[in-house]
Design an enzyme around this catalytic site. Structure first.
Site, PDB file in Angstrom:
ATOM      1  N   HIS D  56     -15.011   5.211 -17.733  1.00 45.38           N
ATOM      2  CA  HIS D  56     -14.764   6.652 -17.737  1.00 45.38           C
ATOM      3  C   HIS D  56     -16.130   7.321 -17.662  1.00 45.38           C
ATOM      4  O   HIS D  56     -17.111   6.808 -18.227  1.00 45.38           O
ATOM      5  CB  HIS D  56     -14.141   7.119 -19.059  1.00 45.38           C
ATOM      6  CG  HIS D  56     -12.823   6.509 -19.382  1.00 45.38           C
ATOM      7  ND1 HIS D  56     -12.712   5.307 -20.037  1.00 45.38           N
ATOM      8  CD2 HIS D  56     -11.553   6.944 -19.171  1.00 45.38           C
ATOM      9  CE1 HIS D  56     -11.426   5.036 -20.208  1.00 45.38           C
ATOM     10  NE2 HIS D  56     -10.711   5.982 -19.684  1.00 45.38           N
ATOM     11  N   ASP D  59     -17.938   7.210 -20.876  1.00 42.93           N
ATOM     12  CA  ASP D  59     -18.362   5.898 -21.378  1.00 42.93           C
ATOM     13  C   ASP D  59     -19.829   5.683 -21.018  1.00 42.93           C
ATOM     14  O   ASP D  59     -20.570   5.023 -21.748  1.00 42.93           O
ATOM     15  CB  ASP D  59     -17.581   4.760 -20.710  1.00 42.93           C
ATOM     16  CG  ASP D  59     -16.096   4.794 -21.000  1.00 42.93           C
ATOM     17  OD1 ASP D  59     -15.702   5.395 -22.017  1.00 42.93           O
ATOM     18  OD2 ASP D  59     -15.344   4.193 -20.209  1.00 42.93           O
ATOM     19  N   MET D  90     -13.992   0.233 -10.006  1.00 41.70           N
ATOM     20  CA  MET D  90     -13.099   1.336 -10.388  1.00 41.70           C
ATOM     21  C   MET D  90     -13.816   2.290 -11.323  1.00 41.70           C
ATOM     22  O   MET D  90     -14.660   1.869 -12.121  1.00 41.70           O
ATOM     23  CB  MET D  90     -11.861   0.744 -11.085  1.00 41.70           C
ATOM     24  CG  MET D  90     -10.834   1.748 -11.563  1.00 41.70           C
ATOM     25  SD  MET D  90     -11.093   2.318 -13.284  1.00 41.70           S
ATOM     26  CE  MET D  90     -10.155   1.117 -14.229  1.00 41.70           C
ATOM     27  N   GLU D 183      -1.869   5.724 -13.711  1.00 42.12           N
ATOM     28  CA  GLU D 183      -1.564   4.788 -14.802  1.00 42.12           C
ATOM     29  C   GLU D 183      -0.483   5.399 -15.685  1.00 42.12           C
ATOM     30  O   GLU D 183      -0.746   6.303 -16.466  1.00 42.12           O
ATOM     31  CB  GLU D 183      -2.838   4.522 -15.613  1.00 42.12           C
ATOM     32  CG  GLU D 183      -2.616   3.562 -16.743  1.00 42.12           C
ATOM     33  CD  GLU D 183      -3.916   3.268 -17.483  1.00 42.12           C
ATOM     34  OE1 GLU D 183      -4.983   3.194 -16.828  1.00 42.12           O
ATOM     35  OE2 GLU D 183      -3.885   3.157 -18.726  1.00 42.12           O
ATOM     36  N   LYS D 185       2.298   5.875 -18.702  1.00 34.56           N
ATOM     37  CA  LYS D 185       2.424   5.520 -20.132  1.00 34.56           C
ATOM     38  C   LYS D 185       3.529   6.376 -20.732  1.00 34.56           C
ATOM     39  O   LYS D 185       3.583   7.570 -20.452  1.00 34.56           O
ATOM     40  CB  LYS D 185       1.096   5.762 -20.857  1.00 34.56           C
ATOM     41  CG  LYS D 185       1.068   5.175 -22.262  1.00 34.56           C
ATOM     42  CD  LYS D 185      -0.289   5.309 -22.931  1.00 34.56           C
ATOM     43  CE  LYS D 185      -0.271   4.678 -24.321  1.00 34.56           C
ATOM     44  NZ  LYS D 185      -1.508   4.953 -25.078  1.00 34.56           N
ATOM     45  N   GLU D 219      -0.020  -0.876 -16.439  1.00 35.72           N
ATOM     46  CA  GLU D 219      -0.648  -1.548 -17.584  1.00 35.72           C
ATOM     47  C   GLU D 219       0.408  -2.309 -18.373  1.00 35.72           C
ATOM     48  O   GLU D 219       1.452  -1.749 -18.737  1.00 35.72           O
ATOM     49  CB  GLU D 219      -1.343  -0.526 -18.491  1.00 35.72           C
ATOM     50  CG  GLU D 219      -1.911  -1.197 -19.731  1.00 35.72           C
ATOM     51  CD  GLU D 219      -2.888  -0.356 -20.537  1.00 35.72           C
ATOM     52  OE1 GLU D 219      -3.611   0.469 -19.944  1.00 35.72           O
ATOM     53  OE2 GLU D 219      -2.928  -0.545 -21.767  1.00 35.72           O
ATOM     54  N   HIS D 222       1.590  -0.619 -21.562  1.00 33.52           N
ATOM     55  CA  HIS D 222       2.318   0.637 -21.442  1.00 33.52           C
ATOM     56  C   HIS D 222       3.768   0.399 -21.044  1.00 33.52           C
ATOM     57  O   HIS D 222       4.677   1.035 -21.575  1.00 33.52           O
ATOM     58  CB  HIS D 222       1.614   1.557 -20.444  1.00 33.52           C
ATOM     59  CG  HIS D 222       0.250   1.976 -20.891  1.00 33.52           C
ATOM     60  ND1 HIS D 222      -0.581   2.767 -20.157  1.00 33.52           N
ATOM     61  CD2 HIS D 222      -0.438   1.708 -22.036  1.00 33.52           C
ATOM     62  CE1 HIS D 222      -1.707   2.974 -20.816  1.00 33.52           C
ATOM     63  NE2 HIS D 222      -1.642   2.338 -21.961  1.00 33.52           N
ATOM     64  N   ASP D 247      -3.901  -3.214 -15.087  1.00 31.88           N
ATOM     65  CA  ASP D 247      -4.512  -3.295 -16.418  1.00 31.88           C
ATOM     66  C   ASP D 247      -3.797  -4.374 -17.217  1.00 31.88           C
ATOM     67  O   ASP D 247      -2.606  -4.233 -17.546  1.00 31.88           O
ATOM     68  CB  ASP D 247      -4.387  -1.951 -17.151  1.00 31.88           C
ATOM     69  CG  ASP D 247      -5.507  -0.990 -16.804  1.00 31.88           C
ATOM     70  OD1 ASP D 247      -6.365  -1.330 -15.965  1.00 31.88           O
ATOM     71  OD2 ASP D 247      -5.532   0.115 -17.376  1.00 31.88           O
ATOM     72  N   ASP D 257       0.298   1.545 -29.238  1.00 37.36           N
ATOM     73  CA  ASP D 257      -0.431   0.972 -28.102  1.00 37.36           C
ATOM     74  C   ASP D 257      -1.451  -0.040 -28.622  1.00 37.36           C
ATOM     75  O   ASP D 257      -2.517   0.331 -29.106  1.00 37.36           O
ATOM     76  CB  ASP D 257      -1.140   2.133 -27.390  1.00 37.36           C
ATOM     77  CG  ASP D 257      -1.823   1.704 -26.116  1.00 37.36           C
ATOM     78  OD1 ASP D 257      -1.538   0.608 -25.597  1.00 37.36           O
ATOM     79  OD2 ASP D 257      -2.666   2.488 -25.628  1.00 37.36           O
ATOM     80  N   ASP D 259      -3.015  -2.833 -27.100  1.00 38.30           N
ATOM     81  CA  ASP D 259      -4.157  -3.243 -26.259  1.00 38.30           C
ATOM     82  C   ASP D 259      -4.784  -4.550 -26.741  1.00 38.30           C
ATOM     83  O   ASP D 259      -6.013  -4.690 -26.793  1.00 38.30           O
ATOM     84  CB  ASP D 259      -5.226  -2.139 -26.240  1.00 38.30           C
ATOM     85  CG  ASP D 259      -4.856  -0.991 -25.312  1.00 38.30           C
ATOM     86  OD1 ASP D 259      -3.896  -1.123 -24.529  1.00 38.30           O
ATOM     87  OD2 ASP D 259      -5.552   0.047 -25.363  1.00 38.30           O
ATOM     88  N   ASP D 289      -7.748  -4.138 -19.810  1.00 38.59           N
ATOM     89  CA  ASP D 289      -7.855  -2.880 -20.562  1.00 38.59           C
ATOM     90  C   ASP D 289      -7.343  -3.164 -21.965  1.00 38.59           C
ATOM     91  O   ASP D 289      -6.185  -2.908 -22.286  1.00 38.59           O
ATOM     92  CB  ASP D 289      -7.030  -1.785 -19.889  1.00 38.59           C
ATOM     93  CG  ASP D 289      -7.244  -0.435 -20.581  1.00 38.59           C
ATOM     94  OD1 ASP D 289      -8.086  -0.367 -21.499  1.00 38.59           O
ATOM     95  OD2 ASP D 289      -6.562   0.535 -20.222  1.00 38.59           O
TER      96      ASP D 289
END
Lengths: 389, 389, 389, 389
Positions: D56, D59, D90, D183, D185, D219, D222, D247, D257, D259, D289
């Site tokens: 991102h 980030d 990406m 993406e 969710k 994902e 998700h 993802d 979530d 992850d 992810d």
């Protein structure tokens, strides 16, 4: 196939007559398989290496059968048991199929229905004991409600407890060697069911007149429907000395009651469950309460039964190898896994030791920055499960 | 707005400092609201008609504060309480925010972490008692696991019980008038948490040294996350004499812990819960453990608090009107609702009465064809809820 | 009862023959109610104020009936329709009950089964059109899988599309005035089903040869089982011009397919759904795909049907009052609700307007600190729902 | 460890900076790990065998950094990329952390917020393209609602589409070689989010001005949160030509979530997913992810990353062996698995072939009684997964 995974009677695998006899009916579809004679089920299960077979009263003796029919059926069934050496470790009552139970059985609002449910159960207990059962399972398939206004849940628990007390009284009076195992379920067929989880049922037992006679029959699918960890639930039942029986199958969270082949869904939970049962040297039956997919003919049913047992044995072997794997053992040390077994306050909780605790200096930064290595440990176990170590 | 729904202290509504003080941080977002001074929270809550305010130790006294800072903070807080008449009926410990607890608190693998958790709780108990708390809530936010290999759940229950026993011992030694209330939760922040439901926690209490000192603090959101009926769970806690406290909020099944405004989700369950609390004349606090949406500024937080209390009062009024509604009362008779309160076997479960039961003739067809009228009853209650009757 | 909530034909309420004719069979229990003659259902529904009645081929004409039997049944049914004025706006095929479909229908692995499924559907389309249906619903009750290895999901979508293309071709060739509506469902009776949500079905339509002939029949219970917002799903279907039909009922998240009375569960979602349908002036049928609790006799079934319609009308009135409530309107302004209808870049997305956007100064602090007043707005709507404003 | 499972750049594994850089903050707990320098992440990931790293905007470049700071950071980051050969396939925008987005970003009610969200994304696109990204992911973390009254979901879809159209326009104008991947969710952090599943997002794309530029980034976590089959969803995206990115991680149904590390939960779904990607020769990135458990220090983070890649490679090898296993191949024949690839009506859907179909004789009893052998097939695949065949 590898002989290691061929089931033998000493593995204590059991099936319900209703599991291999399931005809594939579902809410939207008709039955797809012909009826199985119970004696045939016994012979097939024996060939496959099972230890025993369990039943609801009406799996064996049809609803409304005459005394003569009952006796004939029981005779034939007993002959098959004797021929094959198969045991009947558990029996149970069908308190859910007949419309009379549509509003409940032990917790029906109508006292006559409740009395009939108890009477039917007493008959069924006699039948089970006659065939050797030492565990009697109680699944309250209709004990619940959709329209919450219609039933006070506290009074329902009173009636549920009353029914259990009567059953215990009867078993004591007859000197039966029989213990009861409650099977919790959160919902389906009722909107919400009483004693929805292992926890709620364990708590309930503490209020009975003979709590020592009543334990649990946790079912993988039922606890998993609620998204709860099945092996944690079984661990709490073991911890309480209340694991009397167990129902193994497969299920995905938040779905209808799937009753899939053991191991087919939830491999990870299935592994930790098997490891827990073996670690704790639990000596009860490994009962499969599942049924074949509706896509199957009778041959598929026997493959289903074989698969349940093989998966247990494969996971049991992995549970044994867990302790022989040095990298896993090292990772457990990194995770301080044995620390959970040490008393927190070895001196006990007296005034001095509490005072000592409060004056203790704690290296919070050191404790906070320690890495427990769970990612590595979890990956090692996954690779053990996947058979690549 | 209708005065009927204006909260008053005698309604016994309480909020946590952490609820109105919630700053809107979430897993993907930064905080959106400035910090609130606890004394300001007290004043606002008093204005809104609340009865009391509860806290975690670190809601009031920041982690690592000196004794002097602590005393100053407590003094200011107490002054606000005295000025407003607000009470502190409950206190609790933050055993989840600091990294030291990342692997657990009372059930951490590291005995030092467990000892620190107990020591921190003892300090926090002193603080709570100093401010008048009579209920001490224990939420095991970090008591759980993701990597199941890392922790034996049976040993974890041993340690959990040990911690509770020490806390009870301490309270008895100090002659505090304080009881403990366990708050179950199935998951989040841990993958799976110990004592995941009201049932599991109730069962656990039976294994403590002083079970009479420990009860439950069920939370609407936590039981609902698992798809379980919250009002059934609370009913079982009441039935067991173990409802010591309650956390009210809103939640949808199978989601992250939403902690929405009471009544905002699950209206039907909320109604039956309020009805149950009122029917049972439960005399504890109606505590809201919820927070405002992240879209809100501080004014929205006070609207949130006001809404929680109003919704309870609206539902309480409907619970009263339920009994005044003659059509509902007639539908309850049709549903044989009072039958659940009659003993099933009035003569008790002795040998003769069991024999009598088994020889009883049952009109199965009649019992099976009876219609219980639940559709009509449920619709009447829905229309009561929707305010059109 | 209030006349405002008495349904009339112009409200366009419809029921399936299978809904009021549901006999209460479930996975664990036998049927509890006698069979209903379709013509009787028609007469009862007309009395209750319904507009129409829908059916699967085998709801009306039993599987395997002769041509003569079929004609006689249709004649009797048509007579009841004519007498009562009830319409048949929709028809559908039963591709799930008979064992021949156990592995799938349009996506069965066996091409013969797929051909039979199409042939049965063509017959059923003729029947539906003969009785006036203009919408043909396709629910793929067996289109899915438990054993994922057995079926390539991409090829299954190819076959699904092929079947739809053939059906569209047939309808075009016959000049029938008939459009198709896909009914998504995530699971049950299959472990996982293709086209599991409104979204997946909408996306699938874009790949058909005649996408304009195919739309959606979203069902409250089906989308809710997955925990998705039903009214959001319907909004997306409307947005795409693809809401061709709708199935209304009640359901809790993460449970078996409950098909409860509309409004009985999920009041909040039901309200926003009704509001959306009315706001968008959607002119289709309000179809109830639900059934009475198993506790009910036939009288309870008619109460169930009455309740579905009443709840819709109650919620419709609340949806109208929403716009007349000045406090709600003020709260919508506070929430900047109309802002979502303004173009973000009124000048369009050309190079200059994009350059302008990037040079724009944003008052981030001001935008971030604004409170949207959702707590108050949500509470006002709740109070509207509860009938206290 | 087995070299077969050592990742290499040609395996095309990528990680987000935010994944290995995750500091362990959660809704109830503070961060537990120090910040990682992005260049250090690049070097570590390269050592572990990854192909690339994604980010991102924030980030890499902190929110509010000056142009000079940005350039310095980018320079350092680019140097690490060049030294290691790692790619940036990406990039994406953080439209969820800052309070300005609390009510939404592309679908905020406030047009100024929407414009700012687009402007921030345009800046971020430039940054991504500058570093080589060819896929731009859009996760609408704040595009949703808790208080449904506050936002018309149809208008929200209009605004969402408008934003996408502007982004596409910009990319075309700049001649960037960049495609967008949505993406989906279902919820968290918002109560309900727009485009909740792969299906809803696929359907949405059909309404954009440049649908060919926009695809999906499904994902695992998700889709699984909603209980949907992830590999079915990915299959539908592939079928539609819309799998642009993916993802990978681990998740249990109906939870927050999580992850988790890829493969740690949902082994069965993970296997079928890997098999699908490999069977379809999908040539995109295998992006993880996910993040390390909060129990971990930095060493645990690298174990987490290593584990994600190893699990993919282990499952990939099993997917290859699936086709070499003669018993599995025989079971697929029994299941008629290749039949799903044959056209149902080889002659097409013209009038004559439809007439032919309707006159065809079907052996319904034979078709209904056939057993598909799914129990055996499923068990064989399970045993392949468990490494015992």
């Amino acid at each position: 196939m590898n002989d290691t995974y061929t089931p033998r009677p000493e593995d204590h695998f059991t099936f319900g007559l209703w599991t291999v006899g399931n005809r594939g009916r579902d809410p939207f579809g008709d039955q797809v398989r012909p009826a199985l004679d119970p004696a045939d089920s016994v012979r097939h299960l024996a060939e496959l290496g099972a230890y025993g077979v369990n039943f609801h009263d009406n799996d064996l003796v049809p609803f409304g059968a005459s005394a003569a029919e009952r006796d004939k059926i029981v005779r034939n069934f007993r002959r098959a048991l004797e021929e094959t050496g198969l045991k009947v470790p558990m029996a149970t009552t069908n308190l859910f199929y007949h419309p009379v139970f549509k509003e409940g059985a032990f917790t029906a609002n109508d006292p006559k229905v409740r009395r009939y449910a108890i009477a039917k159960t007493l008959d069924s207990i006699d039948l089970g004991v006659e065939l050797g059962a030492e565990i009697y399972v109680l699944w309250g398939g209709r004990e619940g409600v959709e329209c919450d206004a219609a039933k006070d849940p506290r009074a329902a628990l009173d009636r549920y407890a009353e029914a259990l007390n009567v059953l215990c009284e009867y078993v004591r009076d007859r000197n039966y060697k029989l213990r009861f195992a409650l099977e919790p379920k959160p919902n389906e067929p009722r909107g919400d069911m009483f004693l929805p989880t292992v926890g709620h049922a364990l708590a309930f037992i503490g209020h009975l007149e003979h709590p020592e006679m009543v334990g649990l029959n946790p079912e993988f699918a039922h606890e998993t429907m609620s998204g709860l960890s099945f092996h944690h639930a079984v661990a709490q039942a073991l911890w309480a000395g209340k694991l009397f029986h167990i129902d193994l199958n497969g299920q995905r969270i938040g779905k209808f009651d799937q009753d899939f082949r053991f191991g087919s869904e939830g491999i990870r939970d299935a592994f930790y469950l098997v490891k827990l049962l073996e670690d704790s040297k639990w000596n009860g039956m490994r009962h499969f309460d599942a049924h074949a997919y509706r896509t199957e003919d009778q041959a598929g049913v026997w493959e289903f039964a074989r698969g349940c047992m093989r998966s247990y044995l494969i996971l049991r072997e992995k549970a044994q190898r867990f302790y022989e794997d040095e990298e896993i053992m090292a990772a457990l040390r990194e995770a301080k896994a044995s620390g959970i077994k040490e008393p927190t306050i070895p001196a006990g909780g007296g005034r001095d030791s509490i005072a000592g605790l409060r004056s203790e200096k704690f290296d919070l930064d050191g404790m906070a920055s320690y890495g427990y290595g769970h990612e590595r440990l979890d990956q090692l176990v996954l690779e053990l499960l996947l058979g690549v170590r």
